[in-house]
Motif scaffolding. Structure first.
Motif, PDB file in Angstrom:
ATOM      1  N   ARG A 288     -15.023  60.696  33.479  1.00 48.59           N
ATOM      2  CA  ARG A 288     -16.465  60.984  33.412  1.00 48.59           C
ATOM      3  C   ARG A 288     -17.265  59.891  34.114  1.00 48.59           C
ATOM      4  O   ARG A 288     -18.220  60.186  34.838  1.00 48.59           O
ATOM      5  CB  ARG A 288     -16.910  61.119  31.943  1.00 48.59           C
ATOM      6  CG  ARG A 288     -16.371  62.362  31.249  1.00 48.59           C
ATOM      7  CD  ARG A 288     -17.015  62.595  29.893  1.00 48.59           C
ATOM      8  NE  ARG A 288     -16.836  61.514  28.949  1.00 48.59           N
ATOM      9  CZ  ARG A 288     -15.820  61.397  28.095  1.00 48.59           C
ATOM     10  NH1 ARG A 288     -14.847  62.299  28.094  1.00 48.59           N
ATOM     11  NH2 ARG A 288     -15.763  60.386  27.247  1.00 48.59           N
ATOM     12  N   ARG A 289     -16.877  58.633  33.903  1.00 51.59           N
ATOM     13  CA  ARG A 289     -17.587  57.527  34.551  1.00 51.59           C
ATOM     14  C   ARG A 289     -17.436  57.602  36.066  1.00 51.59           C
ATOM     15  O   ARG A 289     -18.406  57.421  36.812  1.00 51.59           O
ATOM     16  CB  ARG A 289     -17.045  56.187  34.025  1.00 51.59           C
ATOM     17  CG  ARG A 289     -17.839  54.993  34.502  1.00 51.59           C
ATOM     18  CD  ARG A 289     -17.246  53.693  34.006  1.00 51.59           C
ATOM     19  NE  ARG A 289     -16.091  53.314  34.805  1.00 51.59           N
ATOM     20  CZ  ARG A 289     -15.311  52.267  34.548  1.00 51.59           C
ATOM     21  NH1 ARG A 289     -15.537  51.515  33.479  1.00 51.59           N
ATOM     22  NH2 ARG A 289     -14.290  51.982  35.318  1.00 51.59           N
ATOM     23  N   ASP A 290     -16.224  57.892  36.535  1.00 51.20           N
ATOM     24  CA  ASP A 290     -15.976  57.971  37.978  1.00 51.20           C
ATOM     25  C   ASP A 290     -16.804  59.070  38.634  1.00 51.20           C
ATOM     26  O   ASP A 290     -17.128  58.986  39.820  1.00 51.20           O
ATOM     27  CB  ASP A 290     -14.489  58.235  38.253  1.00 51.20           C
ATOM     28  CG  ASP A 290     -13.606  57.043  37.913  1.00 51.20           C
ATOM     29  OD1 ASP A 290     -14.132  55.927  37.711  1.00 51.20           O
ATOM     30  OD2 ASP A 290     -12.369  57.242  37.835  1.00 51.20           O
ATOM     31  N   ALA A 291     -17.146  60.112  37.870  1.00 52.73           N
ATOM     32  CA  ALA A 291     -17.890  61.253  38.417  1.00 52.73           C
ATOM     33  C   ALA A 291     -19.390  60.977  38.545  1.00 52.73           C
ATOM     34  O   ALA A 291     -20.106  61.764  39.171  1.00 52.73           O
ATOM     35  CB  ALA A 291     -17.666  62.481  37.535  1.00 52.73           C
ATOM     36  N   LEU A 292     -19.868  59.871  37.987  1.00 52.23           N
ATOM     37  CA  LEU A 292     -21.297  59.551  38.070  1.00 52.23           C
ATOM     38  C   LEU A 292     -21.686  59.245  39.518  1.00 52.23           C
ATOM     39  O   LEU A 292     -20.930  58.624  40.255  1.00 52.23           O
ATOM     40  CB  LEU A 292     -21.636  58.345  37.185  1.00 52.23           C
ATOM     41  CG  LEU A 292     -21.472  58.532  35.682  1.00 52.23           C
ATOM     42  CD1 LEU A 292     -21.658  57.199  34.959  1.00 52.23           C
ATOM     43  CD2 LEU A 292     -22.455  59.572  35.148  1.00 52.23           C
ATOM     44  N   ASP A 293     -22.879  59.659  39.878  1.00 51.81           N
ATOM     45  CA  ASP A 293     -23.389  59.389  41.219  1.00 51.81           C
ATOM     46  C   ASP A 293     -23.518  57.872  41.432  1.00 51.81           C
ATOM     47  O   ASP A 293     -24.104  57.180  40.588  1.00 51.81           O
ATOM     48  CB  ASP A 293     -24.765  60.054  41.372  1.00 51.81           C
ATOM     49  CG  ASP A 293     -25.372  59.780  42.728  1.00 51.81           C
ATOM     50  OD1 ASP A 293     -24.971  60.447  43.695  1.00 51.81           O
ATOM     51  OD2 ASP A 293     -26.236  58.883  42.810  1.00 51.81           O
TER      52      ASP A 293
END
Length: 195
Positions: free
Chosen positions: A18-23
């Motif tokens: 989820r963190r990696d998917a943040l812009d």
């Protein structure tokens, strides 16, 4: 039955995904918001020692928060990996040499003073509403905090993460260190069980 270690591994992977998917641009803005929160909500006396961390991968960049606390008079330090089990907190001084560490991070050179922080900004992969955290699995922070406690020191433990890293419940293990507070883009929150 799933072991505590396996469940932590699964929760860690989900939270980091989820963190990696943040812009990336949003992450920068969030880090700047967190710096303002740190400046306004984390009281430090002049000369207080605050430990942060050099961000790796998609971690919150705590450097703006560290610099905001330095403006309030804090002395800064970063973890230096000494061996496979140990970190020490070395003073971060403007213009002093930095060296590459394991895991793609950097820290102050070996000649930097080793300090005992009174405020510790703690990196993490996941956290829950009780202040339990999942690190990256190597146990460096659990051991470092345990050593500080063993020396009679009780630093203020503030986890730093994005809200998306929150999980329902972190499985507990005896060696786990519970956080006092969490700093996210939503603000600084104290955990109910904090001392």
């Amino acid at each position: 039955m799933t072991s505590s270690k396996d469940l932590k591994k699964e929760l860690r992977a989900q939270a980091l995904s989820r963190r990696d998917a943040l812009d990336p641009f949003w992450r920068i803005e969030a880090a700047l918001e967190m710096a303002e929160t740190a400046r306004d909500a984390i009281a430090v006396e002049p000369g207080a020692i605050v430990a942060g961390f050099w961000p790796m991968r998609t971690e919150v960049d705590v450097r703006p928060a560290l610099f905001a606390l330095r403006e309030k008079g804090a002395r800064l330090c970063l973890p230096a990996i000494l061996d496979r089990t140990t970190i020490a907190f070395r003073e971060l001084v403007r213009g002093a040499p930095m060296v590459e560490m394991a895991f793609g991070t950097v820290g102050p050179h070996a000649e930097a003073a080793v300090l005992d922080p009174s405020v510790l900004l703690v990196p993490l992969a996941a956290f829950d509403a009780r202040g339990h955290r999942i690190g990256y699995g190597a146990g460096y922070y659990d051991r470092a905090i345990s050593k500080l406690h063993g020396n009679g020191l009780r630093p203020r433990l503030i986890g730093v993460a994005f809200d998306c890293q929150k999980v329902e419940r972190v499985p507990e293990e005896d060696h786990d260190v519970v956080l006092d507070e969490i700093l996210t883009e939503s603000g600084l929150r104290r955990f109910a069980n904090a001392g």
